[in-house]
Motif scaffolding. Structure first.
Motif, PDB file in Angstrom:
ATOM      1  N   MET A 179      46.695  35.947  35.453  1.00 15.74           N
ATOM      2  CA  MET A 179      45.255  35.731  35.551  1.00 15.74           C
ATOM      3  C   MET A 179      44.829  34.874  34.371  1.00 15.74           C
ATOM      4  SD  MET A 179      42.230  38.582  35.737  1.00 15.74           S
ATOM      5  CE  MET A 179      42.838  39.349  34.224  1.00 15.74           C
TER       6      MET A 179
ATOM      7  N   ARG B 114      34.713  32.632  34.735  1.00 17.77           N
ATOM      8  CA  ARG B 114      34.269  31.456  35.499  1.00 17.77           C
ATOM      9  C   ARG B 114      32.809  31.532  35.919  1.00 17.77           C
ATOM     10  NH1 ARG B 114      37.904  32.547  40.937  1.00 17.77           N
ATOM     11  NH2 ARG B 114      36.770  34.373  41.740  1.00 17.77           N
TER      12      ARG B 114
ATOM     13  N   CYS C   4      36.852  38.087  40.854  1.00 19.02           N
ATOM     14  CA  CYS C   4      38.228  37.583  40.784  1.00 19.02           C
ATOM     15  C   CYS C   4      39.196  38.369  41.657  1.00 19.02           C
ATOM     16  CB  CYS C   4      38.717  37.599  39.335  1.00 19.02           C
ATOM     17  SG  CYS C   4      37.693  36.661  38.187  1.00 19.02           S
TER      18      CYS C   4
ATOM     19  N   ASP D 164      39.528  32.293  34.872  1.00 16.74           N
ATOM     20  CA  ASP D 164      39.180  33.112  36.031  1.00 16.74           C
ATOM     21  C   ASP D 164      38.208  34.217  35.636  1.00 16.74           C
ATOM     22  OD1 ASP D 164      40.719  31.675  37.781  1.00 16.74           O
ATOM     23  OD2 ASP D 164      42.480  32.974  37.583  1.00 16.74           O
TER      24      ASP D 164
END
Length: 283
Positions: A109, A116, A59, A113
């Motif tokens: 965030m 994922r 991320c 995320d």
């Protein structure tokens, strides 16, 4: 000091750096070392750290967020056990601590995320319940002092170094600090010692001309425990060596003589500032 560092999410993590002088940060960091390290479930910690580092890479999270999340995880594991019949709680704990750390640093965030690339996703309600459990276990003391609190201070030791080089040096030191998360023994060192040690290693690899002078500046400063600094630097050298495979020699070579009395003067052409603190600075 406890009242300042203690209760809750009323201001951002970055506000901590603004509201405290560097002297106060040095005083306050003594309370930030995780207690009862021996009580931490090492298997659970290894899994959690691996998940945090994976999320940080996937991320593109700020290294300071990942480090703060592990700080929460360590403190939680030092007080709470992970039920053997519920190993998935480690993953839930990791996601929740990453969420809390991102909130503390005012970083947007989404929970999707963070999760994922995982095989399953915890829903918002489950994560929020775990966040409350973490907050309770940590007594709502969330504005932790980490090595990232001290990196700008130690970078100020350098002068006449281009800003772009200092930025790259700080980024490399951040990478070293993230690598060091894998070693639970690092919890014995204060955040300031960790920061200084990471920069010692990063300077040797990235700005070798300044390496000797930086170590002399640290040795001349009253800000850090020299014995702890050299011990931490040697321990961190292993992590540093894994980051720069192209280096002709490992960091262990240079750290073997960090305390050498022969290095009494900065190297030629190298300029470093040596902040000296006394008791009056703490007033």
């Amino acid at each position: 000091m406890d009242s300042d560092l203690g209760n809750q999410l009323t201001s951002s993590y970055d506000d901590l750096q603004c509201s405290f002088s560097i002297s106060n940060l040095f005083v306050a960091e003594a309370d930030q070392i995780t207690s009862a390290v021996g009580a931490i479930d090492l298997r659970a910690r290894r899994e959690a750290v691996a998940l945090v580092l994976k999320a940080q890479s996937d991320c593109n999270l700020k290294p300071s967020i990942a480090y703060l999340a592990v700080n929460y995880i360590d403190r939680y594991l030092s007080k709470r056990e992970i039920p053997s019949d519920k190993p998935w709680i480690v993953r839930l704990l990791t996601v929740s601590c990453l969420s809390l750390a991102s909130k503390m640093q005012m970083t947007v965030m989404t929970l999707e995320d963070i999760q994922r690339n995982e095989g399953f996703v915890f829903n918002l309600h489950t994560i929020q319940r775990m966040e409350l459990l973490v907050l309770g276990a940590l007594d709502w003391r969330m504005r932790s002092i980490t090595p990232f609190s001290f990196l700008p201070f130690f970078l100020s030791f350098f002068s006449e170094v281009q800003a772009s080089f200092l930025q790259a040096l700080q980024a490399h030191a951040a990478d070293i600090l993230l690598k060091a998360l894998n070693d639970v023994k690092m919890l014995e060192f204060k955040p300031s010692v960790m920061a200084a040690s990471a920069l010692v290693s990063a300077t040797y690899e990235f700005l070798p001309v300044q390496s000797s002078s930086f170590r002399v500046a640290l040795a001349s400063s009253k800000c850090v425990d020299k014995e702890k600094l050299w011990k931490c630097s040697n321990a961190m050298a292993v992590a540093a060596a894994t980051l720069t495979a192209s280096s002709p020699e490992t960091s262990m070579t240079v750290f073997s003589h960090l305390g050498s009395s022969s290095e009494s003067q900065p190297a030629a052409g190298c300029h470093l500032k040596i902040p000296v603190r006394d008791e009056n600075d703490r007033q």
